[in-house]
Design a protein around this motif. Structure first.
Motif, PDB file in Angstrom:
ATOM      1  N   ARG A  72     -10.772  -4.785  -2.329  1.00 52.93           N
ATOM      2  CA  ARG A  72     -10.387  -3.869  -3.396  1.00 52.93           C
ATOM      3  C   ARG A  72     -11.510  -3.890  -4.432  1.00 52.93           C
ATOM      4  O   ARG A  72     -11.979  -4.963  -4.811  1.00 52.93           O
ATOM      5  CB  ARG A  72      -9.084  -4.312  -4.058  1.00 52.93           C
ATOM      6  CG  ARG A  72      -8.637  -3.393  -5.171  1.00 52.93           C
ATOM      7  CD  ARG A  72      -7.396  -3.852  -5.894  1.00 52.93           C
ATOM      8  NE  ARG A  72      -6.458  -4.640  -5.148  1.00 52.93           N
ATOM      9  CZ  ARG A  72      -5.527  -4.163  -4.311  1.00 52.93           C
ATOM     10  NH1 ARG A  72      -5.430  -2.866  -4.103  1.00 52.93           N
ATOM     11  NH2 ARG A  72      -4.713  -4.975  -3.674  1.00 52.93           N
ATOM     12  N   ILE A  73     -11.919  -2.714  -4.867  1.00 54.40           N
ATOM     13  CA  ILE A  73     -12.935  -2.589  -5.911  1.00 54.40           C
ATOM     14  C   ILE A  73     -12.373  -1.719  -7.025  1.00 54.40           C
ATOM     15  O   ILE A  73     -11.857  -0.636  -6.767  1.00 54.40           O
ATOM     16  CB  ILE A  73     -14.230  -1.948  -5.359  1.00 54.40           C
ATOM     17  CG1 ILE A  73     -14.883  -2.848  -4.306  1.00 54.40           C
ATOM     18  CG2 ILE A  73     -15.199  -1.651  -6.493  1.00 54.40           C
ATOM     19  CD1 ILE A  73     -16.091  -2.234  -3.624  1.00 54.40           C
ATOM     20  N   LEU A  74     -12.463  -2.203  -8.252  1.00 54.87           N
ATOM     21  CA  LEU A  74     -12.160  -1.411  -9.439  1.00 54.87           C
ATOM     22  C   LEU A  74     -13.476  -1.291 -10.193  1.00 54.87           C
ATOM     23  O   LEU A  74     -14.087  -2.312 -10.534  1.00 54.87           O
ATOM     24  CB  LEU A  74     -11.095  -2.079 -10.300  1.00 54.87           C
ATOM     25  CG  LEU A  74      -9.702  -2.067  -9.664  1.00 54.87           C
ATOM     26  CD1 LEU A  74      -9.406  -3.376  -8.990  1.00 54.87           C
ATOM     27  CD2 LEU A  74      -8.660  -1.736 -10.688  1.00 54.87           C
ATOM     28  N   THR A  75     -13.914  -0.072 -10.418  1.00 45.58           N
ATOM     29  CA  THR A  75     -15.256   0.117 -10.936  1.00 45.58           C
ATOM     30  C   THR A  75     -15.306   1.047 -12.137  1.00 45.58           C
ATOM     31  O   THR A  75     -14.615   2.063 -12.159  1.00 45.58           O
ATOM     32  CB  THR A  75     -16.204   0.626  -9.833  1.00 45.58           C
ATOM     33  OG1 THR A  75     -17.523   0.751 -10.363  1.00 45.58           O
ATOM     34  CG2 THR A  75     -15.761   1.964  -9.266  1.00 45.58           C
ATOM     35  N   PRO A  76     -16.150   0.711 -13.112  1.00 45.96           N
ATOM     36  CA  PRO A  76     -16.382   1.664 -14.193  1.00 45.96           C
ATOM     37  C   PRO A  76     -17.178   2.849 -13.652  1.00 45.96           C
ATOM     38  O   PRO A  76     -17.804   2.766 -12.587  1.00 45.96           O
ATOM     39  CB  PRO A  76     -17.197   0.853 -15.207  1.00 45.96           C
ATOM     40  CG  PRO A  76     -17.872  -0.205 -14.403  1.00 45.96           C
ATOM     41  CD  PRO A  76     -16.938  -0.508 -13.258  1.00 45.96           C
ATOM     42  N   SER A  77     -17.156   3.927 -14.383  1.00 46.86           N
ATOM     43  CA  SER A  77     -17.831   5.144 -13.917  1.00 46.86           C
ATOM     44  C   SER A  77     -19.329   4.943 -13.718  1.00 46.86           C
ATOM     45  O   SER A  77     -19.922   5.565 -12.849  1.00 46.86           O
ATOM     46  CB  SER A  77     -17.582   6.299 -14.887  1.00 46.86           C
ATOM     47  OG  SER A  77     -18.106   5.994 -16.168  1.00 46.86           O
ATOM     48  N   ALA A  78     -19.946   4.062 -14.507  1.00 44.91           N
ATOM     49  CA  ALA A  78     -21.393   3.843 -14.390  1.00 44.91           C
ATOM     50  C   ALA A  78     -21.790   3.351 -13.007  1.00 44.91           C
ATOM     51  O   ALA A  78     -22.923   3.562 -12.573  1.00 44.91           O
ATOM     52  CB  ALA A  78     -21.862   2.852 -15.457  1.00 44.91           C
ATOM     53  N   LEU A  79     -20.862   2.687 -12.285  1.00 43.81           N
ATOM     54  CA  LEU A  79     -21.147   2.199 -10.934  1.00 43.81           C
ATOM     55  C   LEU A  79     -20.451   3.045  -9.874  1.00 43.81           C
ATOM     56  O   LEU A  79     -20.362   2.665  -8.712  1.00 43.81           O
ATOM     57  CB  LEU A  79     -20.719   0.736 -10.799  1.00 43.81           C
ATOM     58  CG  LEU A  79     -21.483  -0.241 -11.698  1.00 43.81           C
ATOM     59  CD1 LEU A  79     -20.891  -1.627 -11.606  1.00 43.81           C
ATOM     60  CD2 LEU A  79     -22.961  -0.251 -11.347  1.00 43.81           C
ATOM     61  N   ALA A  80     -19.955   4.222 -10.297  1.00 43.07           N
ATOM     62  CA  ALA A  80     -19.291   5.149  -9.373  1.00 43.07           C
ATOM     63  C   ALA A  80     -20.006   6.501  -9.480  1.00 43.07           C
ATOM     64  O   ALA A  80     -21.158   6.601  -9.101  1.00 43.07           O
ATOM     65  CB  ALA A  80     -17.803   5.246  -9.681  1.00 43.07           C
ATOM     66  N   TYR A  81     -19.335   7.507 -10.022  1.00 43.84           N
ATOM     67  CA  TYR A  81     -19.900   8.856 -10.057  1.00 43.84           C
ATOM     68  C   TYR A  81     -20.443   9.253 -11.418  1.00 43.84           C
ATOM     69  O   TYR A  81     -20.936  10.364 -11.585  1.00 43.84           O
ATOM     70  CB  TYR A  81     -18.858   9.866  -9.547  1.00 43.84           C
ATOM     71  CG  TYR A  81     -18.447   9.561  -8.130  1.00 43.84           C
ATOM     72  CD1 TYR A  81     -19.322   9.764  -7.072  1.00 43.84           C
ATOM     73  CD2 TYR A  81     -17.202   9.008  -7.851  1.00 43.84           C
ATOM     74  CE1 TYR A  81     -18.964   9.450  -5.769  1.00 43.84           C
ATOM     75  CE2 TYR A  81     -16.832   8.698  -6.555  1.00 43.84           C
ATOM     76  CZ  TYR A  81     -17.714   8.922  -5.523  1.00 43.84           C
ATOM     77  OH  TYR A  81     -17.355   8.609  -4.235  1.00 43.84           O
ATOM     78  N   GLY A  82     -20.361   8.352 -12.406  1.00 47.67           N
ATOM     79  CA  GLY A  82     -21.003   8.519 -13.702  1.00 47.67           C
ATOM     80  C   GLY A  82     -20.655   9.780 -14.458  1.00 47.67           C
ATOM     81  O   GLY A  82     -19.574  10.355 -14.289  1.00 47.67           O
ATOM     82  N   PRO A  83     -21.589  10.254 -15.292  1.00 48.40           N
ATOM     83  CA  PRO A  83     -21.334  11.429 -16.131  1.00 48.40           C
ATOM     84  C   PRO A  83     -21.291  12.741 -15.346  1.00 48.40           C
ATOM     85  O   PRO A  83     -20.810  13.749 -15.858  1.00 48.40           O
ATOM     86  CB  PRO A  83     -22.492  11.420 -17.128  1.00 48.40           C
ATOM     87  CG  PRO A  83     -23.547  10.583 -16.512  1.00 48.40           C
ATOM     88  CD  PRO A  83     -22.866   9.617 -15.580  1.00 48.40           C
ATOM     89  N   GLU A  84     -21.754  12.714 -14.100  1.00 49.92           N
ATOM     90  CA  GLU A  84     -21.705  13.937 -13.286  1.00 49.92           C
ATOM     91  C   GLU A  84     -20.361  14.110 -12.605  1.00 49.92           C
ATOM     92  O   GLU A  84     -19.978  15.221 -12.243  1.00 49.92           O
ATOM     93  CB  GLU A  84     -22.802  13.928 -12.206  1.00 49.92           C
ATOM     94  CG  GLU A  84     -24.204  13.884 -12.733  1.00 49.92           C
ATOM     95  CD  GLU A  84     -24.643  12.458 -13.077  1.00 49.92           C
ATOM     96  OE1 GLU A  84     -24.209  11.500 -12.406  1.00 49.92           O
ATOM     97  OE2 GLU A  84     -25.418  12.316 -14.035  1.00 49.92           O
ATOM     98  N   GLY A  85     -19.635  13.014 -12.372  1.00 43.36           N
ATOM     99  CA  GLY A  85     -18.405  13.079 -11.607  1.00 43.36           C
ATOM    100  C   GLY A  85     -18.724  13.376 -10.148  1.00 43.36           C
ATOM    101  O   GLY A  85     -19.862  13.241  -9.701  1.00 43.36           O
ATOM    102  N   LEU A  86     -17.723  13.794  -9.414  1.00 41.28           N
ATOM    103  CA  LEU A  86     -17.897  14.152  -8.003  1.00 41.28           C
ATOM    104  C   LEU A  86     -17.337  15.545  -7.797  1.00 41.28           C
ATOM    105  O   LEU A  86     -16.160  15.791  -8.054  1.00 41.28           O
ATOM    106  CB  LEU A  86     -17.174  13.146  -7.096  1.00 41.28           C
ATOM    107  CG  LEU A  86     -17.219  13.423  -5.594  1.00 41.28           C
ATOM    108  CD1 LEU A  86     -18.663  13.384  -5.079  1.00 41.28           C
ATOM    109  CD2 LEU A  86     -16.355  12.419  -4.848  1.00 41.28           C
ATOM    110  N   VAL A  87     -18.203  16.447  -7.349  1.00 43.45           N
ATOM    111  CA  VAL A  87     -17.820  17.842  -7.150  1.00 43.45           C
ATOM    112  C   VAL A  87     -17.925  18.169  -5.666  1.00 43.45           C
ATOM    113  O   VAL A  87     -18.921  17.840  -5.013  1.00 43.45           O
ATOM    114  CB  VAL A  87     -18.727  18.774  -7.987  1.00 43.45           C
ATOM    115  CG1 VAL A  87     -18.372  20.222  -7.763  1.00 43.45           C
ATOM    116  CG2 VAL A  87     -18.629  18.413  -9.467  1.00 43.45           C
ATOM    117  N   ALA A  88     -16.887  18.803  -5.129  1.00 46.07           N
ATOM    118  CA  ALA A  88     -16.870  19.213  -3.724  1.00 46.07           C
ATOM    119  C   ALA A  88     -17.849  20.358  -3.507  1.00 46.07           C
ATOM    120  O   ALA A  88     -18.232  21.054  -4.458  1.00 46.07           O
ATOM    121  CB  ALA A  88     -15.456  19.653  -3.336  1.00 46.07           C
ATOM    122  N   PRO A  89     -18.276  20.586  -2.262  1.00 46.30           N
ATOM    123  CA  PRO A  89     -19.196  21.697  -1.971  1.00 46.30           C
ATOM    124  C   PRO A  89     -18.678  23.067  -2.433  1.00 46.30           C
ATOM    125  O   PRO A  89     -19.473  23.935  -2.784  1.00 46.30           O
ATOM    126  CB  PRO A  89     -19.336  21.659  -0.446  1.00 46.30           C
ATOM    127  CG  PRO A  89     -19.039  20.246  -0.069  1.00 46.30           C
ATOM    128  CD  PRO A  89     -18.011  19.771  -1.061  1.00 46.30           C
TER     129      PRO A  89
END
Length: 184
Positions: free
Chosen positions: A143-160
């Motif tokens: 299990r990983i709980l992560t702050p945004s800086a180590l995930a998708y950050g200020p861009e987030g994740l956008v689908a195609p």
């Protein structure tokens, strides 16, 4: 004719609430208290984005009774099953089943939903995964709980197609299972 004992048993079972998730370890009250006390010491007095996300992660862990530990890089992890053989290393090609959730528990992605394991090279994904996976072996559950800086950050994740899957600056929770090393 109805059986009053049978009716009583059915009512008792229905009032017991949802069944315990069998994927989660069972902990007694003293163990839960010890985990909570340890995690409370991890709370940050900082009110910046990183401090708020750290506190949100710790609060999620306390609420869900996760026995997570802070990694020096800033994410939290819980090894639910360490697996076998040698630890994974950067460059290993692996396949995993995973679930990605927001800290409120709402799922935003998962391999089982698509019916296929995710295949990738360790080092090619978000930093929390690249770092966390090197703590375990094939067959592990993590299990990983992560702050945004180590995930998708200020861009987030956008689908195609342009849909936002993960908003900007969103801390996340991942459950990674059935980890297997693949041949190149």
């Amino acid at each position: 004719m109805t059986n009053p004992v049978l009716i009583g048993l059915v009512l008792l079972l229905c009032s017991c609430g949802p069944a315990q998730d069998t994927n989660e370890p069972l902990r007694d009250e003293s163990e839960r208290s010890a985990i909570e006390e340890r995690l409370i010491t991890e709370l940050s007095p900082s009110d910046d984005l990183a401090g708020r996300q750290r506190n949100a992660i710790i609060n999620r862990a306390i609420d869900r009774n996760y026995d997570v530990y802070a990694a020096p890089e800033g994410y939290f992890y819980e090894v639910l099953d360490s697996g076998q053989y040698n630890r994974l290393a950067e460059g290993d090609i692996v396949s995993v089943h995973y679930t990605g959730n927001f800290l409120d528990g709402k799922q935003f992605d998962g391999s089982r939903r698509r019916g296929d394991k995710l295949r990738f090279r360790v080092g090619d994904l978000i930093p929390a995964w690249n770092l966390g996976l090197q703590r375990v072996r094939p067959g592990a559950r993590l299990r990983i709980l992560t702050p945004s800086a180590l995930a998708y950050g200020p861009e987030g994740l956008v689908a195609p197609n342009g849909d936002t899957l993960v908003p900007a600056n969103e801390p996340l929770e991942f459950l990674i299972e059935e980890i297997a090393i693949l041949e190149e």
